[in-house]
Design a protein around this motif. Structure first.
Motif, mmCIF file in Angstrom:
data_model
loop_
_atom_site.group_PDB
_atom_site.id
_atom_site.type_symbol
_atom_site.label_atom_id
_atom_site.label_comp_id
_atom_site.label_asym_id
_atom_site.label_seq_id
_atom_site.Cartn_x
_atom_site.Cartn_y
_atom_site.Cartn_z
ATOM 1 N N TYR A 1 13.237 1.738 14.200
ATOM 2 C CA TYR A 1 14.612 1.275 13.966
ATOM 3 C C TYR A 1 14.627 -0.040 13.189
ATOM 4 C CZ TYR A 1 19.227 -0.658 14.902
ATOM 5 O OH TYR A 1 20.461 -1.237 14.754
ATOM 6 N N SER A 2 13.837 -1.000 13.639
ATOM 7 C CA SER A 2 13.844 -2.320 13.024
ATOM 8 C C SER A 2 13.369 -2.267 11.580
ATOM 9 C CB SER A 2 12.967 -3.273 13.841
ATOM 10 O OG SER A 2 12.972 -4.570 13.277
ATOM 11 N N ASP A 3 12.385 -1.422 11.301
ATOM 12 C CA ASP A 3 11.893 -1.304 9.928
ATOM 13 C C ASP A 3 12.996 -0.787 9.002
ATOM 14 O OD1 ASP A 3 10.075 -1.250 7.766
ATOM 15 O OD2 ASP A 3 9.624 0.848 8.140
ATOM 16 N N LEU A 4 13.800 0.147 9.490
ATOM 17 C CA LEU A 4 14.858 0.733 8.667
ATOM 18 C C LEU A 4 16.023 -0.225 8.420
ATOM 19 C CD1 LEU A 4 14.987 4.350 10.142
ATOM 20 C CD2 LEU A 4 14.289 3.727 7.829
ATOM 21 N N VAL A 5 16.371 -1.043 9.405
ATOM 22 C CA VAL A 5 17.564 -1.892 9.274
ATOM 23 C C VAL A 5 17.257 -3.301 8.763
ATOM 24 C CG1 VAL A 5 18.784 -0.626 11.080
ATOM 25 C CG2 VAL A 5 17.506 -2.695 11.686
ATOM 26 N N THR A 6 15.978 -3.675 8.717
ATOM 27 C CA THR A 6 15.623 -5.005 8.227
ATOM 28 C C THR A 6 15.522 -4.951 6.703
ATOM 29 O OG1 THR A 6 14.393 -5.464 10.259
ATOM 30 C CG2 THR A 6 13.977 -6.902 8.378
ATOM 31 N N LYS A 7 16.415 -5.635 6.043
ATOM 32 C CA LYS A 7 16.546 -5.522 4.598
ATOM 33 C C LYS A 7 15.525 -6.390 3.851
ATOM 34 C CE LYS A 7 20.169 -2.935 5.187
ATOM 35 N NZ LYS A 7 20.065 -1.466 5.009
ATOM 36 N N VAL A 8 14.915 -5.761 2.857
ATOM 37 C CA VAL A 8 14.063 -6.492 1.922
ATOM 38 C C VAL A 8 14.920 -6.856 0.715
ATOM 39 C CG1 VAL A 8 12.048 -6.342 0.408
ATOM 40 C CG2 VAL A 8 11.975 -5.305 2.687
ATOM 41 N N GLN A 9 14.819 -8.101 0.287
ATOM 42 C CA GLN A 9 15.624 -8.568 -0.837
ATOM 43 C C GLN A 9 15.259 -7.827 -2.123
ATOM 44 O OE1 GLN A 9 14.884 -12.758 -1.145
ATOM 45 N NE2 GLN A 9 15.894 -13.266 0.786
ATOM 46 N N GLY B 1 0.798 -1.222 0.000
ATOM 47 C CA GLY B 1 0.000 0.000 0.000
ATOM 48 C C GLY B 1 0.828 1.268 0.000
ATOM 49 N N SER B 2 1.362 1.655 -1.129
ATOM 50 C CA SER B 2 2.167 2.875 -1.302
ATOM 51 C C SER B 2 3.246 3.037 -0.224
ATOM 52 C CB SER B 2 1.281 4.133 -1.376
ATOM 53 O OG SER B 2 0.620 4.418 -0.170
ATOM 54 N N SER B 3 3.819 1.929 0.183
ATOM 55 C CA SER B 3 4.874 1.929 1.204
ATOM 56 C C SER B 3 6.117 2.636 0.679
ATOM 57 C CB SER B 3 5.226 0.499 1.602
ATOM 58 O OG SER B 3 4.071 -0.208 2.016
ATOM 59 N N ASP B 4 6.851 3.325 1.582
ATOM 60 C CA ASP B 4 8.057 4.010 1.119
ATOM 61 C C ASP B 4 9.261 3.063 1.031
ATOM 62 O OD1 ASP B 4 9.093 3.822 3.788
ATOM 63 O OD2 ASP B 4 8.102 5.710 4.291
ATOM 64 N N MET B 5 9.223 1.944 1.769
ATOM 65 C CA MET B 5 10.287 0.932 1.727
ATOM 66 C C MET B 5 11.657 1.522 2.044
ATOM 67 S SD MET B 5 8.329 -1.682 0.807
ATOM 68 C CE MET B 5 9.424 -2.991 0.297
ATOM 69 N N ASP B 6 11.700 2.512 2.924
ATOM 70 C CA ASP B 6 12.968 3.142 3.305
ATOM 71 C C ASP B 6 13.860 2.155 4.056
ATOM 72 O OD1 ASP B 6 12.419 5.586 2.179
ATOM 73 O OD2 ASP B 6 11.667 6.481 4.027
ATOM 74 N N GLU B 7 15.180 2.259 3.827
ATOM 75 C CA GLU B 7 16.157 1.476 4.568
ATOM 76 C C GLU B 7 17.312 2.381 4.973
ATOM 77 O OE1 GLU B 7 17.352 -1.897 2.254
ATOM 78 O OE2 GLU B 7 15.460 -2.955 2.571
ATOM 79 N N ALA B 8 18.016 1.994 6.024
ATOM 80 C CA ALA B 8 19.163 2.777 6.497
ATOM 81 C C ALA B 8 20.107 1.869 7.263
ATOM 82 C CB ALA B 8 18.696 3.926 7.394
ATOM 83 N N GLY B 9 21.359 2.317 7.397
ATOM 84 C CA GLY B 9 22.323 1.606 8.216
ATOM 85 C C GLY B 9 22.026 1.780 9.691
#
Length: 260
Positions: free
Chosen positions: A186-194, A108-116
């Motif tokens: 925090y967990s959403d940002l560091v948990t990597k989606v393939q 649903g229009s997720s931003d899928m942001d990731e960070a270290g």
């Protein structure tokens, strides 16, 4: 974690995943429409459920509990899953982990942001004080409320739709802790989606809000090999927040096709 089931259990099962700091009740406005086609299961994350005393630990920990529920009650396979914002990350992770099967995953229009780790810690620490006060009291900061009061028309409807997802104006959520908010961000940002997720028998649909910007469409095509991208000239989760009947129809079409 709790799972709130409703509807006719003879119909196909759809799991509903709330957004960041949102309650399972953020889906209340679409349940009646969904029940025409689905048996609904609204997921209530650890730390965000009013009926238990828990704390959100990590995305992986939540995934394991969700997978166990799907294996135990639904034989390890469900028809569909919709992820609202943060929930889209959960849908993506559950599909890529391959421990259960989802026929139709809807992002649903997720931003899928990731960070270290460091950047994620900084961002989560910055968000917590503001978000905690808002969800804890159920009220906007005064400066934001004044700005909202001066807004009218479609923009006000959109703002109110977002606030409804967070339970603003409904008495607050005093059970939500600062640690749960921090851990979720925090967990959403560091948990990597393939990249290039491609699971046989699973179709990934994306409700792409084009006003978010082109980079998000590129991002969806990076994470998913052959996504079914449905474009809407709207803001992030505007379709879900403000156009419930249209949103239900889009979910139905994603799962059933255009037959009616």
């Amino acid at each position: 974690m709790k799972f709130y089931e409703s509807g006719d259990n003879r119909k196909p099962v759809i799991f509903l995943f709330p957004g960041t700091c949102c309650l399972y009740s953020s889906f209340d406005h679409v349940l009646d429409g969904l029940h025409s086609y689905f048996y609904t299961v609204a997921v209530s994350y650890d730390g965000f459920d009013p009926n238990e005393k828990t704390e959100f630990y990590s995305m992986e920990d939540e995934c394991e509990k969700i997978e166990q529920e799907i294996r135990t009650k639904y034989g390890g396979r469900i028809k569909a899953a919709y992820g609202c914002s943060l929930g889209g990350s959960f849908v993506s992770l559950l599909i890529q982990r391959k421990r259960i099967h989802i026929d139709h995953g809807i992002i649903g229009s997720s931003d899928m942001d990731e960070a270290g780790n460091l950047v994620a810690k900084i961002q989560a620490s910055m968000v917590v004080p503001f978000m905690y006060k808002m969800v804890h009291t159920g009220a906007l900061p005064k400066f934001m409320q004044k700005k909202l009061n001066k807004t009218d028309g479609a923009k006000k409807e959109l703002y109110n739709g977002f606030l409804n997802m967070f339970g603003i104006g409904k008495g607050g959520s005093p059970w939500i802790t600062k640690q749960s908010i921090y851990n979720q961000f925090y967990s959403d940002l560091v948990t990597k989606v393939q990249h290039g997720i491609d699971v046989p028998g699973t179709t990934i649909h994306v409700f792409y809000a084009t006003k978010m910007g082109k980079k998000y469409e590129k991002r969806y095509c990076t994470y998913f090999k052959n996504p079914d991208i449905q474009r809407h000239n709207m803001q992030h989760e505007e379709l879900f927040c403000c156009h419930s009947a249209e949103w239900v129809e889009e979910v139905r079409k994603a799962v059933e096709g255009d037959k009616q």
